[in-house]
Each structure stands twice: as C-alpha cells, then as structure tokens.
Design a protein around this motif. Structure first.
Motif, PDB file in Angstrom:
ATOM      1  N   LYS A 126       0.817  -1.209   0.000  1.00 38.98           N
ATOM      2  CA  LYS A 126       0.000   0.000   0.000  1.00 38.98           C
ATOM      3  C   LYS A 126       0.855   1.265   0.000  1.00 38.98           C
ATOM      4  O   LYS A 126       0.462   2.296  -0.542  1.00 38.98           O
ATOM      5  CB  LYS A 126      -0.922   0.014   1.220  1.00 38.98           C
ATOM      6  N   SER A 127       2.021   1.167   0.609  1.00 38.92           N
ATOM      7  CA  SER A 127       2.901   2.338   0.701  1.00 38.92           C
ATOM      8  C   SER A 127       3.480   2.757  -0.652  1.00 38.92           C
ATOM      9  O   SER A 127       4.080   3.836  -0.762  1.00 38.92           O
ATOM     10  CB  SER A 127       4.044   2.057   1.680  1.00 38.92           C
ATOM     11  N   LEU A 128       3.306   1.926  -1.671  1.00 37.72           N
ATOM     12  CA  LEU A 128       3.812   2.248  -3.020  1.00 37.72           C
ATOM     13  C   LEU A 128       2.740   2.867  -3.902  1.00 37.72           C
ATOM     14  O   LEU A 128       2.983   3.128  -5.082  1.00 37.72           O
ATOM     15  CB  LEU A 128       4.365   0.990  -3.685  1.00 37.72           C
ATOM     16  N   ALA A 129       1.564   3.109  -3.346  1.00 45.13           N
ATOM     17  CA  ALA A 129       0.469   3.675  -4.133  1.00 45.13           C
ATOM     18  C   ALA A 129       0.796   5.115  -4.519  1.00 45.13           C
ATOM     19  O   ALA A 129       1.225   5.929  -3.688  1.00 45.13           O
ATOM     20  CB  ALA A 129      -0.833   3.626  -3.342  1.00 45.13           C
ATOM     21  N   SER A 155     -12.803  11.921   3.806  1.00 45.12           N
ATOM     22  CA  SER A 155     -11.590  12.461   4.424  1.00 45.12           C
ATOM     23  C   SER A 155     -10.639  11.352   4.875  1.00 45.12           C
ATOM     24  O   SER A 155      -9.422  11.572   4.963  1.00 45.12           O
ATOM     25  CB  SER A 155     -11.955  13.346   5.623  1.00 45.12           C
ATOM     26  N   ASN A 156     -11.167  10.144   5.150  1.00 41.36           N
ATOM     27  CA  ASN A 156     -10.311   9.032   5.549  1.00 41.36           C
ATOM     28  C   ASN A 156      -9.403   8.550   4.421  1.00 41.36           C
ATOM     29  O   ASN A 156      -8.454   7.806   4.665  1.00 41.36           O
ATOM     30  CB  ASN A 156     -11.153   7.860   6.059  1.00 41.36           C
ATOM     31  N   TRP A 157      -9.733   8.974   3.180  1.00 39.50           N
ATOM     32  CA  TRP A 157      -8.907   8.592   2.040  1.00 39.50           C
ATOM     33  C   TRP A 157      -7.816   9.625   1.757  1.00 39.50           C
ATOM     34  O   TRP A 157      -7.025   9.463   0.832  1.00 39.50           O
ATOM     35  CB  TRP A 157      -9.771   8.428   0.787  1.00 39.50           C
ATOM     36  N   ASP A 158      -7.766  10.690   2.539  1.00 37.99           N
ATOM     37  CA  ASP A 158      -6.787  11.756   2.302  1.00 37.99           C
ATOM     38  C   ASP A 158      -5.359  11.273   2.548  1.00 37.99           C
ATOM     39  O   ASP A 158      -5.084  10.671   3.605  1.00 37.99           O
ATOM     40  CB  ASP A 158      -7.037  12.941   3.228  1.00 37.99           C
ATOM     41  N   PRO A 159      -4.436  11.538   1.642  1.00 37.83           N
ATOM     42  CA  PRO A 159      -3.026  11.245   1.928  1.00 37.83           C
ATOM     43  C   PRO A 159      -2.539  12.091   3.101  1.00 37.83           C
ATOM     44  O   PRO A 159      -2.892  13.270   3.228  1.00 37.83           O
ATOM     45  CB  PRO A 159      -2.310  11.654   0.638  1.00 37.83           C
ATOM     46  N   ILE A 160      -1.713  11.511   3.955  1.00 39.60           N
ATOM     47  CA  ILE A 160      -1.106  12.272   5.044  1.00 39.60           C
ATOM     48  C   ILE A 160       0.419  12.193   5.010  1.00 39.60           C
ATOM     49  O   ILE A 160       1.092  12.744   5.879  1.00 39.60           O
ATOM     50  CB  ILE A 160      -1.629  11.811   6.429  1.00 39.60           C
ATOM     51  N   SER A 161       0.963  11.491   4.019  1.00 36.30           N
ATOM     52  CA  SER A 161       2.411  11.476   3.806  1.00 36.30           C
ATOM     53  C   SER A 161       2.680  11.403   2.308  1.00 36.30           C
ATOM     54  O   SER A 161       1.814  11.039   1.513  1.00 36.30           O
ATOM     55  CB  SER A 161       3.090  10.314   4.535  1.00 36.30           C
ATOM     56  N   TYR A 162       3.902  11.765   1.918  1.00 38.65           N
ATOM     57  CA  TYR A 162       4.250  11.813   0.485  1.00 38.65           C
ATOM     58  C   TYR A 162       5.706  11.392   0.289  1.00 38.65           C
ATOM     59  O   TYR A 162       6.522  11.435   1.223  1.00 38.65           O
ATOM     60  CB  TYR A 162       4.049  13.228  -0.066  1.00 38.65           C
ATOM     61  N   LYS A 163       6.008  11.057  -0.942  1.00 40.98           N
ATOM     62  CA  LYS A 163       7.379  10.788  -1.359  1.00 40.98           C
ATOM     63  C   LYS A 163       7.483  11.176  -2.834  1.00 40.98           C
ATOM     64  O   LYS A 163       6.840  10.568  -3.686  1.00 40.98           O
ATOM     65  CB  LYS A 163       7.732   9.305  -1.176  1.00 40.98           C
ATOM     66  N   ILE A 164       8.278  12.195  -3.130  1.00 43.69           N
ATOM     67  CA  ILE A 164       8.426  12.698  -4.501  1.00 43.69           C
ATOM     68  C   ILE A 164       9.808  12.344  -5.018  1.00 43.69           C
ATOM     69  O   ILE A 164      10.832  12.588  -4.363  1.00 43.69           O
ATOM     70  CB  ILE A 164       8.239  14.222  -4.559  1.00 43.69           C
ATOM     71  N   SER A 165       9.842  11.757  -6.216  1.00 46.47           N
ATOM     72  CA  SER A 165      11.099  11.428  -6.890  1.00 46.47           C
ATOM     73  C   SER A 165      11.062  11.982  -8.309  1.00 46.47           C
ATOM     74  O   SER A 165       9.992  12.269  -8.858  1.00 46.47           O
ATOM     75  CB  SER A 165      11.322   9.911  -6.921  1.00 46.47           C
ATOM     76  N   GLY A 166      12.237  12.126  -8.908  1.00 43.80           N
ATOM     77  CA  GLY A 166      12.309  12.643 -10.272  1.00 43.80           C
ATOM     78  C   GLY A 166      13.370  11.925 -11.078  1.00 43.80           C
ATOM     79  O   GLY A 166      14.254  11.263 -10.536  1.00 43.80           O
ATOM     80  N   ARG A 167      13.277  12.070 -12.389  1.00 40.12           N
ATOM     81  CA  ARG A 167      14.304  11.548 -13.290  1.00 40.12           C
ATOM     82  C   ARG A 167      14.224  12.326 -14.606  1.00 40.12           C
ATOM     83  O   ARG A 167      13.235  13.009 -14.882  1.00 40.12           O
ATOM     84  CB  ARG A 167      14.128  10.048 -13.528  1.00 40.12           C
ATOM     85  N   ASN A 168      15.267  12.185 -15.425  1.00 47.73           N
ATOM     86  CA  ASN A 168      15.340  12.945 -16.670  1.00 47.73           C
ATOM     87  C   ASN A 168      15.165  12.106 -17.930  1.00 47.73           C
ATOM     88  O   ASN A 168      15.213  12.632 -19.034  1.00 47.73           O
ATOM     89  CB  ASN A 168      16.656  13.722 -16.735  1.00 47.73           C
ATOM     90  N   SER A 169      14.978  10.821 -17.758  1.00 45.37           N
ATOM     91  CA  SER A 169      14.587   9.952 -18.872  1.00 45.37           C
ATOM     92  C   SER A 169      13.967   8.697 -18.277  1.00 45.37           C
ATOM     93  O   SER A 169      14.219   8.360 -17.110  1.00 45.37           O
ATOM     94  CB  SER A 169      15.787   9.591 -19.759  1.00 45.37           C
ATOM     95  N   ILE A 229      -2.382   7.123   4.462  1.00 44.60           N
ATOM     96  CA  ILE A 229      -3.554   7.976   4.374  1.00 44.60           C
ATOM     97  C   ILE A 229      -4.151   8.123   5.773  1.00 44.60           C
ATOM     98  O   ILE A 229      -3.685   7.494   6.728  1.00 44.60           O
ATOM     99  CB  ILE A 229      -4.592   7.413   3.380  1.00 44.60           C
ATOM    100  N   LYS A 230      -5.177   8.949   5.888  1.00 45.60           N
ATOM    101  CA  LYS A 230      -5.727   9.254   7.209  1.00 45.60           C
ATOM    102  C   LYS A 230      -6.197   7.998   7.944  1.00 45.60           C
ATOM    103  O   LYS A 230      -5.933   7.820   9.138  1.00 45.60           O
ATOM    104  CB  LYS A 230      -6.870  10.255   7.060  1.00 45.60           C
ATOM    105  N   ASP A 231      -6.894   7.124   7.250  1.00 46.45           N
ATOM    106  CA  ASP A 231      -7.229   5.802   7.811  1.00 46.45           C
ATOM    107  C   ASP A 231      -6.469   4.779   6.984  1.00 46.45           C
ATOM    108  O   ASP A 231      -6.905   4.367   5.902  1.00 46.45           O
ATOM    109  CB  ASP A 231      -8.735   5.548   7.735  1.00 46.45           C
ATOM    110  N   ASN A 232      -5.325   4.365   7.492  1.00 50.04           N
ATOM    111  CA  ASN A 232      -4.414   3.556   6.687  1.00 50.04           C
ATOM    112  C   ASN A 232      -4.918   2.143   6.416  1.00 50.04           C
ATOM    113  O   ASN A 232      -4.324   1.399   5.641  1.00 50.04           O
ATOM    114  CB  ASN A 232      -3.041   3.494   7.371  1.00 50.04           C
ATOM    115  N   SER A 233      -6.055   1.771   7.030  1.00 48.39           N
ATOM    116  CA  SER A 233      -6.633   0.458   6.755  1.00 48.39           C
ATOM    117  C   SER A 233      -7.458   0.460   5.465  1.00 48.39           C
ATOM    118  O   SER A 233      -7.793  -0.605   4.941  1.00 48.39           O
ATOM    119  CB  SER A 233      -7.522   0.019   7.922  1.00 48.39           C
ATOM    120  N   LYS A 234      -7.760   1.633   4.947  1.00 51.98           N
ATOM    121  CA  LYS A 234      -8.598   1.721   3.765  1.00 51.98           C
ATOM    122  C   LYS A 234      -7.851   1.288   2.512  1.00 51.98           C
ATOM    123  O   LYS A 234      -6.628   1.413   2.410  1.00 51.98           O
ATOM    124  CB  LYS A 234      -9.114   3.152   3.588  1.00 51.98           C
TER     125      LYS A 234
END
Length: 257
Positions: A126-129, A155-169, A229-234
C-alpha cells in the motif's frame, strides 16, 4: 622634376603678396607654366623646393566624440526560469499496478477539483500507491512545493504522507527529491471547481495542504507516492488535485533559485 618656389615681395615688406612657382629643370616639359598665387607670411629670401610625385594622405586621427548611433552592447541570452503554480499541469498521469495494468488519472493535474482515486491494494505494498506524471513538454523543472487539494467526500482517504522522486529519462532510476508528512484538512471541496493558484499561493477558496520542499535539482518526469492515508486500513486513497509549484526551465536559463 622639381619645382623651385621663390617668394617675391610686392612691397619689400615681410608679408608677401604673391608666390611665383617656376620649374627648376633647365628643360621643363612642354606645357609647364608659371603659377602666381597669393601667400602670406614669407620673406623675399624664402625659397622652397617641391618634389612632384605621389603624396601620402595621412590617416585621420580618431576622435572620441560620441556617435549618434553607438554600437549596442551584447545582450545576454540567459534568463531566469519562470515560476509556475504546477510544473506538471496537464501532464500524462499513469498508475502502474503490480499486475502490470496501467491506468490513467488525468484528474490529478487537470487544474480542477475533480477527484483522482487510486486503489492501494493494487500495488505490491500500500505504501507504493501513487502516480507517475510525464509533463506535456520536454522541459526540465525544479520543484519547490507540494500541494494536495482534498477530495469531495471521504476524508479518511486523504493522503497524510508523500514521497516525490524525479528523473530525466524513462531509462533512469528514480532520484528522491523529498518525503515527509502532508498534514490533512477536514473540510471538503466540491467537484469540478477550477483552481486559481500561483507559485506563491494555493487557491484561497479551495481546501488544500502545502509542504515546502528544499530542492535545487532539475528533473523532467516525476513520481508521487502517498505511503499513508488518514485511515491507513482503507483500500483507496483520493485527492482533488496535486500541484508541484516550481520553475520550468527554458534553454539558456540560469538557475539561481
């Protein structure tokens, strides 16, 4: 041939009235003539010998006077990158599930609060969504913020953490830009509302969370994961819009952000 120049006094004084020029060659060429011309400042004994032949024209001395049309100074083609509200606006959004299924979710970056739902259980964990966004142009960009606008109902589906990555190709591995908590908002947004935001500010009439990102590296393509997410069981997560405020680079831009 030489010419002898003898001053002739008209009244015996030091200032002469005429100058008599006679060929000094005993056998002057046919057509040689005497020339009388007024002159000032010679005495009666003054004699000069002139040599006929080509003369050297002196090179004019350059002046320092300002010209009416000065040569313009060179203009630098370098410029500063333009700050925008979302470097991934209207990009191609894909959701890559573990089954190999690739789904789209254009609502994620369409400039409105239309909802983008993501099935978390479709990923290996789930953490890779999350989503991958390919911008509509080949320009690189520098991300400075993350904004997430809330969905319309859960609101229970709201993300509460993030991870941003980038690449050039697409052949490169992802490089982590930033990760952390987003926070959450209880208030909901209506569907389909056009978002009026800038680089500096999100739309004050719409509910969102914002995170400042310390980053000076430019990338072309982005991956945004929402590990919790806010309710991580969802099984589902959703949001109304995601913005990455930052700078879109053009050729020749000088990066001083």
């Amino acid at each position: 041939m030489k010419i002898q120049v003898t001053a002739v006094s008209g009244n015996g004084g030091p200032n002469l009235d005429n100058l008599s020029i006679q060929p000094s060659d005993p056998s002057p060429p046919s057509g040689a003539v005497s020339i009388l011309t007024p002159i000032q400042g010679l005495t009666s004994e003054t004699t000069a010998v002139l040599a006929l032949g080509p003369t050297l024209v002196p090179t004019p001395v350059p002046t320092l006077d300002t010209t009416s049309s000065p040569t313009p100074s060179p203009v630098s083609t370098n410029s500063q990158p333009v700050a925008v509200n979302n470097v991934i606006q209207n990009g191609a959004v894909t959701i890559e599930y573990r089954s190999g299924t690739v789904s789209g979710c254009s609502e994620a970056v369409d400039g409105t609060t239309n909802v983008c739902p993501i099935l978390r259980t479709g990923f290996e964990k789930k953490s890779l969504a999350g989503i991958v966004i390919t911008p509509p142009t080949s320009n690189q960009s520098i991300v400075k913020k993350l904004r997430v606008y809330t969905n319309n109902n859960f609101s229970n589906w709201d993300p509460i953490s993030y991870k941003i990555s980038g690449r050039n190709s697409e052949s490169e591995p992802w490089s982590l830009i930033s990760e952390g908590a987003t926070g959450s908002r209880k208030a909901r947004n209506n569907l389909g509302v056009v978002i009026n935001s800038t680089f500096e500010l999100g739309d004050p009439l719409i509910k969102f969370v914002e995170v400042a990102i310390t980053n000076s590296k430019e990338y072309w393509q982005y991956q945004i994961l929402f590990p919790t997410i806010k309710d991580n069981s969802k099984s589902w997560l959703s949001f109304g819009e995601v913005e990455l405020p930052g700078y879109i680079l053009q050729s020749g831009d000088v990066i001083t952000t």
